[in-house]
Design an enzyme around this catalytic site. Structure first.
Site, PDB file in Angstrom:
ATOM      1  N   CYS A   1      30.744  15.451 -28.542  1.00  0.00           N
ATOM      2  CA  CYS A   1      32.192  15.521 -28.494  1.00  0.00           C
ATOM      3  C   CYS A   1      32.617  14.615 -27.354  1.00  0.00           C
ATOM      4  CB  CYS A   1      32.630  16.946 -28.229  1.00  0.00           C
ATOM      5  SG  CYS A   1      31.912  18.110 -29.403  1.00  0.00           S
TER       6      CYS A   1
ATOM      7  N   TRP B   1      32.971  17.035 -32.453  1.00  0.00           N
ATOM      8  CA  TRP B   1      32.013  16.921 -33.552  1.00  0.00           C
ATOM      9  C   TRP B   1      31.365  18.293 -33.646  1.00  0.00           C
ATOM     10  CZ3 TRP B   1      26.652  17.292 -34.291  1.00  0.00           C
ATOM     11  CH2 TRP B   1      26.188  16.814 -35.530  1.00  0.00           C
TER      12      TRP B   1
ATOM     13  N   ARG C   1      33.032   9.701 -30.712  1.00  0.00           N
ATOM     14  CA  ARG C   1      32.063  10.759 -30.447  1.00  0.00           C
ATOM     15  C   ARG C   1      32.242  11.951 -31.383  1.00  0.00           C
ATOM     16  NH1 ARG C   1      30.118   9.574 -25.150  1.00  0.00           N
ATOM     17  NH2 ARG C   1      29.063  11.560 -25.087  1.00  0.00           N
TER      18      ARG C   1
ATOM     19  N   HIS D   1       4.509   5.607 -56.902  1.00  0.00           N
ATOM     20  CA  HIS D   1       3.905   6.878 -56.500  1.00  0.00           C
ATOM     21  C   HIS D   1       4.908   8.024 -56.517  1.00  0.00           C
ATOM     22  CE1 HIS D   1       0.206   4.844 -55.512  1.00  0.00           C
ATOM     23  NE2 HIS D   1       0.915   3.928 -54.875  1.00  0.00           N
TER      24      HIS D   1
ATOM     25  N   GLU E   1      17.345   0.592 -43.894  1.00  0.00           N
ATOM     26  CA  GLU E   1      18.636   0.428 -43.198  1.00  0.00           C
ATOM     27  C   GLU E   1      19.772   0.245 -44.221  1.00  0.00           C
ATOM     28  OE1 GLU E   1      20.084   0.873 -40.584  1.00  0.00           O
ATOM     29  OE2 GLU E   1      21.729  -0.539 -40.367  1.00  0.00           O
TER      30      GLU E   1
END
Ligand code: M6R
Length: 606
Positions: A2, A74, A27, A502, A479
């Site tokens: 936060c 958050w 944040r 696989h 990514e």
């Protein structure tokens, strides 16, 4: 994760707190709130969702106090509702918190038994009640807070104000960053210096376990044993880092477009372009004596580390151990003293990465930190800092930080290789030349994005997307998948191309786009075989390659034609199309690109 702010001001502080919170929204943005002391009484405004909701609320119901605290959340404990939004308060005290109070259940039980009534699902509320409890026993705010702090376990940065105290604020730091800003007759607290940049550039960082007692004209700092301590004040350069979107629709797009410049700037710090060699800072590390490297990081920074593993093993012939930090820190990895440990982090505050660093430090490793925020905790605790010069990255999805991390790590691989004699001067020159050509290649990828807009339309129809890559480009597949899922909310996975058969191949049908990251290198033919396997099952292939599309040998949904570059630098170059594809897909789908749901830029909880 936060963001917290506190202001001891000389006029109403709510507007300035909102301003500071705006710069901390990276944040977390699940809710926001402000409390001030007005006529001796605590009062607060809170709102679910983004900061703009709180601003709207404040317009109709302003707060007028000259001392106040603010929070952007958050959510960890408790849903992102207004009730759970900070500041939390009683009639005596109000608190904003970043971190997790690990022993909150025990504390809550004790306090409930004493008659305290809890209103939220948060861990933070125990702090408010602990201090209130101490004050009800007749203790003054400072002593009450000191005693309460002694009972807390876990990670916290706290800003605390009190009813009846118009000239007092207390801050505390354990595991989560907190900076004091010194103004002219005003005093500030903030999760970082950028939050405080419009008000002051004189900053003191609290150290682990520190807490401070502030008035408008004074600060006293105490360590975890409550001894008065001095901490240095520094001149912050954060004000020069304040940024806006310019003419771009989103920060993420702006940051993607900054990459040619940022890569060039970062490389300039580590290579001597004219001489064609790396100029690596000595770091106090004997690179020639490096026999084992450990790398740890989270998310995108981890994928940069995986690329580095391929580079360091290939060019410096040193085995590299790499793991995501949240696993590494608990694995009890055996480490021979004197090894080199590298930690990669944009923010320099990621809790798991920091703890992995501390584990390595305790085990006698030399710590190098590849960080973007040079004043961060990870930078401060490292033996050597290898800065990325990306400038502030605001978009939650990391783009330019990633390619600048790769730029530093590429130079590190060359430096270790040269020091160990596994590459000669000619090879060094060849690799350095490849790096210097990179910004130009990246720039060509950014000239025209209309192609991605069309392709995004197709990708947006998918429920699942697979990304495939081989060798040093396998991390770019991972990514790419991370970028797509975090901003478009489409499920995506990155696989090593050879691993497809696989298991993941069972997912392939005509509704599954498969993005293949395959430069025409010595592994290209192997990846082509994997594409045939996908095509045979009806998969929709998007080939990202410098090879002509005919070489795919199968029908393609699209071909993203790449410039021909040296195989060494391909991971940096191929990062760009996967960023653009994710970006345009998210824009097409109408998601919040810069602040995607449930995420935060800086993850300071484990
Ligand atoms: O600040 P850090 O580089 O330590 O952050 C690590 C991850 O949280 C970060 O890379 C995250 O995965 C990004 N959202 C990726 O775009």
């Amino acid at each position: 994760m936060c963001g917290i702010v506190g202001i001891l001001g000389t006029k109403p502080v709510a507007i300035d707190i909102v301003d500071a919170l705006r710069r901390l929204e990276y944040r977390g943005y699940d809710s926001a709130g402000i409390a001030t002391v007005e006529n001796g009484l605590l009062d607060r405004r809170r709102a679910e969702g983004k900061l703009r909701n709180l601003e709207t609320r404040l317009m109709s119901e302003p707060l007028k106090g000259h001392v106040g605290i603010g929070h952007t959340r958050w959510a960890t404990h408790g849903r992102p509702t207004e009730v759970n939004a900070h500041p939390h308060m009683t009639d005596k005290v109000s608190v904003v918190h970043n971190g997790i109070i690990e022993n909150y259940r025990d504390l809550k039980e004790d306090l409930t038994a004493k008659g305290h009534i809890f209103q939220t699902e948060t861990d933070t509320e125990v702090v408010v009640h602990l201090i209130t409890d101490e004050m009800r026993q007749g203790r003054k705010p400072v002593e009450a807070t000191q005693r309460a702090l002694g009972m807390l376990r876990g990670a916290f940065a706290l800003a605390i104000i009190f009813a009846g105290e118009d000239n007092l604020m207390i801050g505390a730091r354990q595991g989560s960053p907190l900076a004091i800003g010194h103004g002219q007759g005003e005093m500030y607290l903030g999760s970082d210096a950028i939050a405080l940049a419009p008000f002051t550039d004189t900053i003191t960082y609290l150290e682990e376990g520190d807490w401070c007692v502030m008035t408008r004209t004074s600060v006293q700092i105490f360590d975890r044993d409550n001894r008065a301590v001095e901490r240095p004040s520094i001149k912050s350069v954060a004000s020069s880092l304040l940024v806006d979107k310019g003419n771009y629709r989103h920060f993420m797009l702006k940051e993607i477009h900054e990459q040619p410049e940022v890569i060039s700037h970062t490389l300039g710090n580590y290579i001597d372009m004219a001489a064609g060699c790396v100029k690596f800072p000595s770091m106090g590390i004997d690179l020639a004596g490096v026999t084992r490297v450990t790398i740890s990081a989270c998310g995108t920074a981890y994928y940069a580390g995986v690329v580095a593993k391929y580079w360091i093993e290939k060019y410096a012939r040193v085995p590299v151990e790499i793991d995501i930090a949240s696993e590494f820190r608990y694995r009890e990895v055996p480490l021979a003293p004197g090894g080199l440990s590298v930690f990669v982090s944009q923010s320099g505050e990621t809790a798991d990465t920091l703890e992995a660093l501390r584990y390595c430090k305790r085990n006698g490793q030399i710590i190098a930190a590849v960080v973007n925020v040079r004043t961060s905790t990870i930078a401060r605790e490292a033996n050597a800092v290898l800065p990325t010069l990306a400038g502030p990255e605001i978009g939650v999805a990391s783009t330019k930080a990633f390619t600048s991390q790769l730029s530093v790590l590429a130079c590190l691989a060359i430096a270790i290789g040269r020091a160990r004699g596994t590459i000669d001067a000619a090879k060094e020159q060849e690799l350095v030349k490849a790096l210097t050509e990179l910004p130009r290649h990246v720039a060509t990828m950014l000239h025209d994005e209309s192609f991605y807009e069309g392709l995004a339309h197709e990708i947006s129809k998918a429920r699942d997307v697979l990304y495939l890559g081989r060798g040093v480009n396998y991390p770019i597949a991972m990514e790419g998948a991370l970028k797509l899922k975090e901003i478009s909310y489409i499920h995506a996975e990155g696989y090593a191309a050879g691993e497809l058969k696989h298991g993941p191949i069972a997912l392939i049908d005509e509704n599954v786009p498969v993005i293949v990251v395959a430069p025409e290198d010595d592994l290209f033919d192997k990846t082509v075989s994997n594409m045939q396997e996908v095509a045979a099952r009806g998969g929709q292939i998007v080939l990202i390659s410098d090879a002509p599309k005919e070489k795919a040998g199968c029908r393609l949904l699209a071909h993203i034609k790449m410039p021909k570059a040296h195989p060494f630098t391909n991971p940096l170059l191929y990062a760009v199309p996967v960023q653009l594809l994710a970006y345009h897909t998210a824009v097409f789908m109408g998601t919040d690109v810069d602040q995607p749901r449930n995420l935060a830029k800086s993850v300071t909880v484990e």
